[in-house]
Design a protein around this motif. Sequence first.
Motif, PDB file in Angstrom:
ATOM      1  N   VAL A 271       0.882  -1.172  -0.046  1.00  0.00           N
ATOM      2  CA  VAL A 271      -0.050   0.024  -0.129  1.00  0.00           C
ATOM      3  C   VAL A 271       1.000   1.237   0.075  1.00  0.00           C
ATOM      4  N   ALA A 272       1.753   1.247   0.795  1.00  0.00           N
ATOM      5  CA  ALA A 272       2.775   2.355   0.808  1.00  0.00           C
ATOM      6  C   ALA A 272       3.662   2.754  -0.539  1.00  0.00           C
ATOM      7  N   SER A 273       4.076   1.344  -1.183  1.00  0.00           N
ATOM      8  CA  SER A 273       4.450   1.699  -2.526  1.00  0.00           C
ATOM      9  C   SER A 273       3.668   2.251  -3.362  1.00  0.00           C
ATOM     10  N   ARG A 274       2.218   1.779  -3.406  1.00  0.00           N
ATOM     11  CA  ARG A 274       1.367   2.753  -4.477  1.00  0.00           C
ATOM     12  C   ARG A 274       1.347   4.337  -4.227  1.00  0.00           C
ATOM     13  N   ALA A 275       1.310   4.449  -2.931  1.00  0.00           N
ATOM     14  CA  ALA A 275       1.336   5.917  -2.459  1.00  0.00           C
ATOM     15  C   ALA A 275       2.800   6.714  -3.098  1.00  0.00           C
ATOM     16  N   LEU A 276       3.895   5.882  -2.872  1.00  0.00           N
ATOM     17  CA  LEU A 276       4.915   6.384  -3.259  1.00  0.00           C
ATOM     18  C   LEU A 276       4.980   6.769  -4.752  1.00  0.00           C
ATOM     19  N   ILE A 277       5.057   5.502  -5.511  1.00  0.00           N
ATOM     20  CA  ILE A 277       5.205   5.514  -6.737  1.00  0.00           C
ATOM     21  C   ILE A 277       4.248   6.414  -7.536  1.00  0.00           C
ATOM     22  N   THR A 335      11.920  -3.099  -9.907  1.00  0.00           N
ATOM     23  CA  THR A 335      12.435  -2.638 -10.846  1.00  0.00           C
ATOM     24  C   THR A 335      11.646  -1.326 -11.459  1.00  0.00           C
ATOM     25  N   GLY A 336      10.353  -1.522 -11.389  1.00  0.00           N
ATOM     26  CA  GLY A 336       9.634  -0.253 -11.691  1.00  0.00           C
ATOM     27  C   GLY A 336       9.982   0.810 -10.981  1.00  0.00           C
ATOM     28  N   PHE A 337      10.398   0.825  -9.827  1.00  0.00           N
ATOM     29  CA  PHE A 337      10.774   2.071  -8.889  1.00  0.00           C
ATOM     30  C   PHE A 337      12.117   2.588  -9.453  1.00  0.00           C
ATOM     31  N   TRP A 338      13.108   1.858  -9.849  1.00  0.00           N
ATOM     32  CA  TRP A 338      14.276   2.147 -10.184  1.00  0.00           C
ATOM     33  C   TRP A 338      14.109   3.032 -11.668  1.00  0.00           C
ATOM     34  N   LEU A 339      13.362   2.183 -12.632  1.00  0.00           N
ATOM     35  CA  LEU A 339      12.859   3.075 -13.935  1.00  0.00           C
ATOM     36  C   LEU A 339      12.143   4.544 -13.505  1.00  0.00           C
ATOM     37  N   VAL A 340      11.282   4.208 -12.504  1.00  0.00           N
ATOM     38  CA  VAL A 340      10.655   5.803 -12.282  1.00  0.00           C
ATOM     39  C   VAL A 340      11.874   6.588 -11.868  1.00  0.00           C
ATOM     40  N   ALA A 341      12.662   6.434 -10.935  1.00  0.00           N
ATOM     41  CA  ALA A 341      13.687   7.035 -10.426  1.00  0.00           C
ATOM     42  C   ALA A 341      14.462   7.737 -11.620  1.00  0.00           C
ATOM     43  N   ALA A 436      12.852  15.969  -4.415  1.00  0.00           N
ATOM     44  CA  ALA A 436      11.830  15.157  -3.468  1.00  0.00           C
ATOM     45  C   ALA A 436      11.342  14.001  -4.114  1.00  0.00           C
ATOM     46  N   LEU A 437      10.902  14.122  -5.432  1.00  0.00           N
ATOM     47  CA  LEU A 437      10.442  13.022  -6.055  1.00  0.00           C
ATOM     48  C   LEU A 437      11.374  11.674  -6.171  1.00  0.00           C
ATOM     49  N   VAL A 438      12.543  12.131  -6.802  1.00  0.00           N
ATOM     50  CA  VAL A 438      13.461  10.972  -6.819  1.00  0.00           C
ATOM     51  C   VAL A 438      13.793  10.482  -5.277  1.00  0.00           C
ATOM     52  N   ALA A 439      13.865  11.069  -4.338  1.00  0.00           N
ATOM     53  CA  ALA A 439      14.161  10.644  -3.062  1.00  0.00           C
ATOM     54  C   ALA A 439      12.990   9.451  -2.708  1.00  0.00           C
ATOM     55  N   LEU A 440      11.719  10.038  -3.021  1.00  0.00           N
ATOM     56  CA  LEU A 440      10.635   9.095  -2.818  1.00  0.00           C
ATOM     57  C   LEU A 440      10.768   7.785  -3.693  1.00  0.00           C
ATOM     58  N   ALA A 441      11.115   7.907  -4.834  1.00  0.00           N
ATOM     59  CA  ALA A 441      11.468   6.671  -5.695  1.00  0.00           C
ATOM     60  C   ALA A 441      12.640   6.023  -5.278  1.00  0.00           C
ATOM     61  N   LEU A 442      13.436   6.576  -4.955  1.00  0.00           N
ATOM     62  CA  LEU A 442      14.676   5.550  -4.254  1.00  0.00           C
ATOM     63  C   LEU A 442      14.140   4.985  -2.744  1.00  0.00           C
ATOM     64  N   LEU A 443      13.478   5.687  -2.233  1.00  0.00           N
ATOM     65  CA  LEU A 443      12.913   5.129  -1.003  1.00  0.00           C
ATOM     66  C   LEU A 443      11.891   3.852  -1.145  1.00  0.00           C
ATOM     67  N   GLY A 444      11.430   3.973  -2.312  1.00  0.00           N
ATOM     68  CA  GLY A 444      10.499   2.845  -2.684  1.00  0.00           C
ATOM     69  C   GLY A 444      11.352   1.521  -3.143  1.00  0.00           C
ATOM     70  N   VAL A 445      12.514   1.868  -3.504  1.00  0.00           N
ATOM     71  CA  VAL A 445      13.422   0.924  -3.928  1.00  0.00           C
ATOM     72  C   VAL A 445      14.060   0.073  -2.511  1.00  0.00           C
ATOM     73  N   ARG A 446      14.340   0.860  -1.702  1.00  0.00           N
ATOM     74  CA  ARG A 446      14.711   0.379  -0.529  1.00  0.00           C
ATOM     75  C   ARG A 446      13.747  -0.432   0.165  1.00  0.00           C
ATOM     76  N   LEU A 447      12.444   0.099   0.289  1.00  0.00           N
ATOM     77  CA  LEU A 447      11.342  -0.561   0.973  1.00  0.00           C
ATOM     78  C   LEU A 447      10.990  -1.826   0.509  1.00  0.00           C
ATOM     79  N   THR A 448      11.054  -2.053  -0.984  1.00  0.00           N
ATOM     80  CA  THR A 448      10.669  -3.033  -1.728  1.00  0.00           C
ATOM     81  C   THR A 448      11.747  -4.144  -1.651  1.00  0.00           C
TER      82      THR A 448
END
Length: 455
Positions: A271-277, A335-341, A436-448
């Motif tokens: 659920v958190a990943s959906r909010a972040l990405i 992988t999706g988070f990496w590409l979005v970042a 800010a946006l890149v930081a959130l995407a990289l946070l998603g990489v870490r969390l997933t």
Amino acid sequence: MASTIASAPPRRSVLWSAEHRLTTIALLLVVTLVAFETMGVATAMPTLVADLHGLSLYSWPFTAFLISSVVATVLSGRIGDRRGPAPALLAGPVLFAAGLVVAGTASGMPMFLLGRALQGFGSGLLLVSVSLLIALTFTDHERPVIYAANAAAWVLPAVIGPSVAGVVTVSIGWRWVFLGLVPLVVVGAAMLVVVIRRLPAHAPATGGCRASVPQAIIAALGVAALTWAAQHQSLLSLGYGAVGLVALGYALRTLLPVGTLTSRPGLPTVVASRALIAGAYAGMEAYLPLTMSAVHGYSPALAGLPLTITALGWSAASAAQGRFLSWSREASLRTGFWLVAAGLVCFGLVSQPWFPGWLAFVACAVGGAGMGIAMPAISVLLLRYSPEGERGYNTSAMQLADWMGSALLIGLGGVLLSVAGSVLDPSPAMALLTVALVALALLGVRLTGRWPSKV
């Protein structure tokens, strides 16, 4: 991700088998119509608000849609867990069609806002109930295929929806942007009736749902207050924006699964990943046309063209993940988070005048591919981690997380634009927003990268 991929043969018969054919057609028709309305209404909005003498209320048709969608999403989740998807699947198209009729025949802004609220309510009911229908109809192994088809159903509206709405508005009037969809919605609703009759009897959830409609209303009003405050910066707006943020935080404690705000491994991470990405990518999409026109001198028609590349990249990547049913969905999400970042980094570069404008097309192609891989993975994982009696609640929570993340990040961009830049010179603000946006995407990489050992 290569270590998780096995070349399983694509299941081309999944969608069009005798068992699934009618369900597939009904779902894709309804999704396509909702997408056309979503993509086309923004094009018609300047003309219709002027015709209805509502220029001072320009943002409220979108706000009314959002507030009613949030409430309907929570209500649909509660009904889905208690009675299955059938009630919302029946009511959603009816309310959506009623909203189209009310908006298309409106004689003033109050009536038009009522129509938009009805459309949002019907759309909110459908978003959750469609996911529950997919859970009942398709197996875990088959779901990536139907999610790929859902993504494809958004492509045509994304590519031609604004243009079609513009032609209709100019040639026969903005009212037919709404009224023209009504007959097709009726056809989709009739098909869903047949699909619903084939569903197995629903076993009601034994546990109580923590989410409530009043909390959903509080959350929706909190988002509306934050959005309005971001668009109208003043000392007063700062005050009600702060109140909106507190109200939103209070409501989300029960509207989201426990552990979402701390991204506990498992369902809360999904659920958190959906909010972040969703929030990170929406932040880019909202300000990319402004960047292209103000920084690189693109015409209004060309400034939005990179977003078409997003739709194509999203659909192509979603179709690709649907062909490899043995991919690890956890790895796909990361992988999706990496590409979005990577796409967001390109956006940050193109927001500066010393980088070429064509880099925006790279940003949208890469970022769109990331979204096309990540979003189906999130949907599959959500159902995989959800007990059957809590699928409605969790699906509504996922959609709420999407909306909240998007609204907050778009609002942040508006604040930065007023504080660190301007509409004529957005580059400094966009640079800060990109960080800010890149930081959130990289946070998603870490969390997933953290998942329970067993599902």
